[in-house]
Write a protein that holds these residues in place. Sequence first.
Motif, mmCIF file in Angstrom:
data_model
loop_
_atom_site.group_PDB
_atom_site.id
_atom_site.type_symbol
_atom_site.label_atom_id
_atom_site.label_comp_id
_atom_site.label_asym_id
_atom_site.label_seq_id
_atom_site.Cartn_x
_atom_site.Cartn_y
_atom_site.Cartn_z
ATOM 1 N N PHE A 192 0.622 -0.806 0.228
ATOM 2 C CA PHE A 192 -0.037 0.115 -0.569
ATOM 3 C C PHE A 192 0.812 1.519 0.337
ATOM 4 O O PHE A 192 0.352 1.820 -0.638
ATOM 5 N N GLN A 193 1.918 1.527 0.897
ATOM 6 C CA GLN A 193 2.849 2.051 1.069
ATOM 7 C C GLN A 193 3.612 2.847 -0.200
ATOM 8 O O GLN A 193 4.267 3.810 -0.808
ATOM 9 N N GLU A 194 3.763 1.628 -1.242
ATOM 10 C CA GLU A 194 4.853 2.074 -2.720
ATOM 11 C C GLU A 194 3.185 2.502 -3.354
ATOM 12 O O GLU A 194 3.884 3.423 -4.450
ATOM 13 N N HIS A 195 1.861 2.272 -3.269
ATOM 14 C CA HIS A 195 1.350 3.238 -4.181
ATOM 15 C C HIS A 195 1.074 4.368 -4.210
ATOM 16 O O HIS A 195 1.068 5.506 -4.310
ATOM 17 N N HIS A 196 0.850 4.711 -2.089
ATOM 18 C CA HIS A 196 0.659 5.472 -1.557
ATOM 19 C C HIS A 196 2.087 7.008 -1.983
ATOM 20 O O HIS A 196 1.859 8.219 -2.657
ATOM 21 N N VAL A 197 3.484 6.811 -1.965
ATOM 22 C CA VAL A 197 4.667 7.162 -2.302
ATOM 23 C C VAL A 197 4.690 7.647 -4.204
ATOM 24 O O VAL A 197 4.836 9.013 -4.222
ATOM 25 N N LEU A 198 4.231 6.438 -4.897
ATOM 26 C CA LEU A 198 3.734 6.962 -6.205
ATOM 27 C C LEU A 198 2.852 8.159 -7.147
ATOM 28 O O LEU A 198 3.011 9.081 -7.513
ATOM 29 N N LEU A 199 2.060 7.738 -6.263
ATOM 30 C CA LEU A 199 0.618 8.923 -5.559
ATOM 31 C C LEU A 199 1.022 10.440 -5.819
ATOM 32 O O LEU A 199 0.595 10.689 -6.218
ATOM 33 N N ALA A 200 2.172 10.250 -4.625
ATOM 34 C CA ALA A 200 2.895 11.867 -3.890
ATOM 35 C C ALA A 200 3.183 12.346 -5.072
ATOM 36 O O ALA A 200 3.741 12.980 -5.423
ATOM 37 N N LEU A 201 4.589 10.999 -6.153
ATOM 38 C CA LEU A 201 5.349 11.553 -7.044
ATOM 39 C C LEU A 201 5.300 12.013 -8.357
ATOM 40 O O LEU A 201 5.203 13.295 -8.594
ATOM 41 N N HIS A 202 3.317 11.351 -8.710
ATOM 42 C CA HIS A 202 2.776 11.290 -9.700
ATOM 43 C C HIS A 202 1.739 12.955 -9.903
ATOM 44 O O HIS A 202 1.554 13.865 -10.470
ATOM 45 N N ALA A 203 1.765 13.182 -8.204
ATOM 46 C CA ALA A 203 1.136 14.757 -7.862
ATOM 47 C C ALA A 203 1.579 15.510 -7.716
ATOM 48 O O ALA A 203 1.712 16.240 -7.195
ATOM 49 N N GLU A 204 3.318 15.365 -7.859
ATOM 50 C CA GLU A 204 4.267 16.223 -7.513
ATOM 51 C C GLU A 204 4.309 16.606 -6.578
ATOM 52 O O GLU A 204 4.913 17.596 -5.626
ATOM 53 N N GLN A 205 3.795 15.916 -5.212
ATOM 54 C CA GLN A 205 3.905 16.123 -3.887
ATOM 55 C C GLN A 205 5.206 15.786 -2.794
ATOM 56 O O GLN A 205 4.927 14.474 -2.713
ATOM 57 N N TYR A 206 6.946 16.251 -3.993
ATOM 58 C CA TYR A 206 7.870 15.872 -3.373
ATOM 59 C C TYR A 206 7.935 15.483 -1.767
ATOM 60 O O TYR A 206 8.684 14.330 -1.615
ATOM 61 N N GLU A 207 8.318 16.613 -1.535
ATOM 62 C CA GLU A 207 8.091 16.561 -0.144
ATOM 63 C C GLU A 207 7.225 15.438 0.415
ATOM 64 O O GLU A 207 7.703 14.821 1.990
ATOM 65 N N ARG A 208 5.768 15.343 -0.211
ATOM 66 C CA ARG A 208 5.195 14.295 1.161
ATOM 67 C C ARG A 208 5.994 12.695 0.478
ATOM 68 O O ARG A 208 5.425 12.278 1.251
ATOM 69 N N ALA A 209 5.962 12.834 -0.470
ATOM 70 C CA ALA A 209 6.855 11.067 -1.051
ATOM 71 C C ALA A 209 7.917 11.593 -0.085
ATOM 72 O O ALA A 209 8.407 10.122 0.585
#
Length: 224
Positions: A24-41
């Motif tokens: 789940f966290q892998e998808h969570h990180v990828l969601l953040a990256l695709h949303a350009e939420q790099y600090e969140r990632a």
Amino acid sequence: MQGLRLAEEYNRDFHPSSNNWFYFQEHHVLLALHAEQYERAQQLMGVITKNPAYLIQREAALQRWDLYKGYIDFVMPPQRVTTARQRQIAQWVLQLPEYSRDKRGHNVAILVLQLLHFLRERNLEEVLLRLERLRKYQQRHLYEPTTLRSRLFLRLLQVIVDKNFDAAQAAERGKVLLQQLQETPPPGEAFAEVEIIPYEHLWELVLSLLREGAPVAKESELAS
């Protein structure tokens, strides 16, 4: 952004020591990256790597996490990454194995990350080497319809060579390819294995790096 909000809501449904939590966290990180939420990632990666069960993940999973960390560290503003970490990233990028059967889906992502690194380093020889490896990889492996986005992005990368690494000229010449890329939907969930960061965002990053300065040949190359 809606995907990120849902991920936050469902995060509590998984036990931190379970394989499902890491999946789940892998998808969570990828969601953040695709949303350009790099600090969140980056924050998510901190939580993930501190999990006591992190180091007992399968080797293939650990290598994927390393690749995600490499992209996150690259796109974060330089002042947010320590000098020691920058040296670590540079060394790690050079050691990334290419064309590994275990990482067939990630080979493009690995080569692209290396290319970005050498564009930032303004190392012409290594940039051209990675572009050639990407070209050969495309010829051998990227022929299915599901790889269209990768093929379009690699054609965009070739434009920077054709335009002698001039950002303005490359941006102008690449407009049609970029539009085609924007109109080509991702082929499904598996695309994240290749597009850790969407190609449209990576193209903007490439142009930004070129605006800072084109790669140059080393003195030894000029002498020869």
